[in-house]
Motif scaffolding. Structure first.
Motif, short mmCIF file in Angstrom:
data_model
loop_
_atom_site.label_atom_id
_atom_site.label_comp_id
_atom_site.label_asym_id
_atom_site.label_seq_id
_atom_site.Cartn_x
_atom_site.Cartn_y
_atom_site.Cartn_z
N THR A 1 -18.60 -62.52 27.30
CA THR A 1 -18.90 -61.29 26.37
C THR A 1 -18.99 -61.58 25.03
OG1 THR A 1 -17.31 -59.85 28.17
CG2 THR A 1 -17.96 -59.19 25.77
N TYR A 2 -20.10 -61.19 24.58
CA TYR A 2 -20.50 -61.50 23.06
C TYR A 2 -19.87 -60.63 22.22
CZ TYR A 2 -23.35 -62.17 18.92
OH TYR A 2 -23.72 -62.21 17.51
N GLY B 1 -10.26 -60.07 18.58
CA GLY B 1 -10.46 -58.63 17.80
C GLY B 1 -11.32 -58.69 16.83
N GLU B 2 -11.13 -57.94 15.69
CA GLU B 2 -12.46 -57.69 14.71
C GLU B 2 -12.45 -59.00 13.94
OE1 GLU B 2 -14.71 -55.05 14.31
OE2 GLU B 2 -13.81 -54.06 16.18
N THR B 3 -13.79 -59.54 13.73
CA THR B 3 -13.92 -60.90 13.11
C THR B 3 -14.84 -60.67 12.16
OG1 THR B 3 -14.95 -61.72 14.85
CG2 THR B 3 -12.82 -62.44 14.93
N SER B 4 -15.10 -61.57 11.32
CA SER B 4 -16.07 -61.63 10.34
C SER B 4 -17.33 -62.65 10.76
CB SER B 4 -15.88 -61.89 8.73
OG SER B 4 -15.19 -63.45 8.86
N PHE B 5 -17.04 -63.14 12.21
CA PHE B 5 -17.84 -64.43 12.57
C PHE B 5 -18.08 -63.79 14.24
CE2 PHE B 5 -13.73 -65.75 12.78
CZ PHE B 5 -13.27 -66.02 14.16
N PRO B 6 -19.25 -64.19 14.79
CA PRO B 6 -19.31 -64.03 16.20
C PRO B 6 -18.82 -64.81 17.04
CG PRO B 6 -21.15 -65.25 15.27
CD PRO B 6 -20.33 -64.97 14.04
N TYR B 7 -18.42 -64.60 18.26
CA TYR B 7 -17.72 -65.52 19.20
C TYR B 7 -18.04 -64.81 20.60
CZ TYR B 7 -13.86 -62.20 20.10
OH TYR B 7 -13.09 -61.19 20.26
N ILE B 8 -18.09 -65.64 21.74
CA ILE B 8 -18.35 -65.60 23.10
C ILE B 8 -16.86 -65.64 23.45
CG2 ILE B 8 -19.37 -65.88 25.17
CD1 ILE B 8 -21.43 -67.55 23.37
N GLN B 9 -16.49 -64.59 24.30
CA GLN B 9 -15.11 -64.49 25.08
C GLN B 9 -15.52 -64.79 26.61
OE1 GLN B 9 -12.74 -60.99 24.56
NE2 GLN B 9 -11.27 -61.76 25.95
N VAL B 10 -14.63 -65.79 27.10
CA VAL B 10 -14.97 -66.33 28.47
C VAL B 10 -13.74 -66.21 29.05
CG1 VAL B 10 -16.78 -67.53 27.77
CG2 VAL B 10 -14.71 -68.55 27.88
#
Length: 456
Positions: free
Chosen positions: A16-17, A76-85
């Motif tokens: 999930t992006y 949570g809310e971040t200032s950078f993108p991440y992919i949750q797996v």
């Protein structure tokens, strides 16, 4: 990196992006799992290890300009993108498969209980006479190491030689799904990893899972001198090409002669013809590695002359049957790892030396319930060899000395609890002109003994 956009990676690992859609088309510069190696535009996969959890380093990595993180946690809310797996370890494999799929190259997959790395080096040396070769570096052959090796692929590579190491059921398919080998090579089925795979038949069952991911039109190359591997028939319509010392093998050796610590000479026969060559590293097992290299070279279209040149140009590797001449002594540096088969092969190499022969041996790991018996058997094997002195290190290695003693041997023996306890005594134990074998499981850090011997 080719095809490694955030969007493609998210799909590949079914994640999930979280982040701005404007970044989905951005490609990663590198994929890393070590926060210290992370740089601008890299993707950091946060792996939870036994001692360190990579998730704790995500903020600092992103501050260094990384493109994206891959996380099992909801950040949570971040200032950078991440992919949750669900699993970052599996995501690493999935991303590596995505990257491997973007290359139209031949892949040679190598596994076996003993000799994976030395065989990999031999095959790579042979293939480099015709192709631009990519290969596994060091011991990056595990569920985390193989993906890192794959991420080093570049457009100029024509063949990739990938080592695959496993010690539990279910691991091979994770690796072979990524590698998708065109040529599957199995070196032998020994007793390494019996702790987890229980029997040699269990080891073969797991190792041969590699065949399930072989590319259509692929080839299988097996050691015909191994009693279990030699029993394998056609798989998925592919008849294995066997290599060994028997003329019944498709690739075999005759006229094998030891040249002492300079190696072995032999004549290698392939379906295309025969040629004489010098295998530059001592030991009969290195002739077997040369035959594996010749078999793969034949499968991938090399000439006999190219195969011969590749065998004879094999580079030496620290910690793996590496001969070091200091001026005072000769060191057989084989300290990278140890199991009963490789230990006995190293003792055979030591026997080729001229002068006093000393074996500095440590424990062998992952041998299961029979570990004491297997160490004892090494001692019995030493008793029948030409070894003059054995120095054993670690509690389990006491069984080696017991095996020597029970055989009625007059070999001089010494025992030390640890490597650091031994090192101060090397000056009094080792004499000028000695041939000294250094071998143990990598966890004992015997490279420190090799270094100390060079300083005598």
């Amino acid at each position: 990196m080719k095809n490694l956009t955030i969007e493609n990676m998210t799909k590949a690992c079914r994640g999930t992006y979280h982040g701005s859609d404007s970044l989905l088309g951005r490609e990663a510069a590198h994929v890393v799992i070590d926060s210290r190696r992370a740089g601008r535009d890299d993707v950091f996969v946060a792996i939870k290890g036994e001692r360190v959890d990579g998730h704790s380093f995500i903020p600092s990595v992103m501050e260094k300009g990384a493109l994206c993180a891959v996380s099992e946690q909801d950040l949570g809310e971040t200032s950078f993108p991440y992919i949750q797996v669900e699993s970052t370890a599996q995501a690493l494999l999935d991303i590596a498969k995505l990257y491997r799929d973007s290359f139209d190259i031949k892949v040679v997959g190598i596994s076996g209980s003993v000799g994976k790395t030395s065989t990999k080096e031999m095959i790579a040396s042979v293939l480099s006479q015709k192709y631009h070769v990519h290969k596994t570096q060091g011991n990056l052959n595990s569920e985390s190491g193989l993906p890192l090796t794959v991420f080093d692929l570049q457009e100029e590579h024509e063949v990739s030689v990938l080592e695959m190491g496993i010690n539990h059921f279910g691991e091979m398919r994770k690796l072979s799904t990524v590698a998708q080998p065109d040529v599957c090579v199995l070196t032998n089925i020994g007793v390494a990893h019996l702790e987890f795979l229980k029997t040699r038949e269990g080891i073969m069952q797991e190792k041969t899972q590699m065949f399930q991911d072989m590319k259509p039109g692929g080839s299988i190359v097996l050691n015909g001198d191994d009693p279990l591997l030699s029993s394998i028939g056609p798989v998925k319509g592919v008849t294995p090409l066997f290599y060994g010392t028997s003329p019944d093998c498709g690739v075999y050796a005759t006229d094998i002669q030891s040249r002492g610590l300079k190696g072995s000479s032999c004549v290698i026969h392939t379906p295309e013809g025969e040629f004489a060559c010098l295998v530059p590293t001592p030991g009969s097992h290195m002739v077997s590695n040369a035959l594996a290299g010749a078999a793969v070279g034949y499968v991938l279209g090399l000439t006999s002359e190219q195969i011969r040149e590749g065998i004879e140009k094999l580079p030496f590797m620290a910690g793996r049957n590496n001969i070091i001449q200091t001026g005072r002594i000769i060191i057989l540096d084989d300290c990278y790892n140890a199991n009963p088969v490789s230990m006995k092969a190293a003792i055979d190499v030591l026997d080729l030396g001229i002068g006093r022969k000393v074996a500095i041996l440590g424990k062998m790991g992952e041998l299961g319930n029979n570990e004491k018996e297997l160490h004892y058997e090494v001692g019995a094997y030493l008793a029948a060899s030409g070894t003059d002195m054995v120095i054993a290190v670690d509690e389990l290695a006491r069984e080696i000395i017991r095996g020597i003693g029970d055989a009625g041997s007059h070999i001089e023996t010494h025992w030390f609890a640890t490597r650091d306890e031994l090192i101060p005594h090397l000056g009094e134990l080792i004499h000028e002109g000695d041939n000294v074998l250094v071998k143990a499981s990598n966890s004992l850090g015997f490279s420190g003994i090799v270094q100390a011997l060079q300083e005598l």
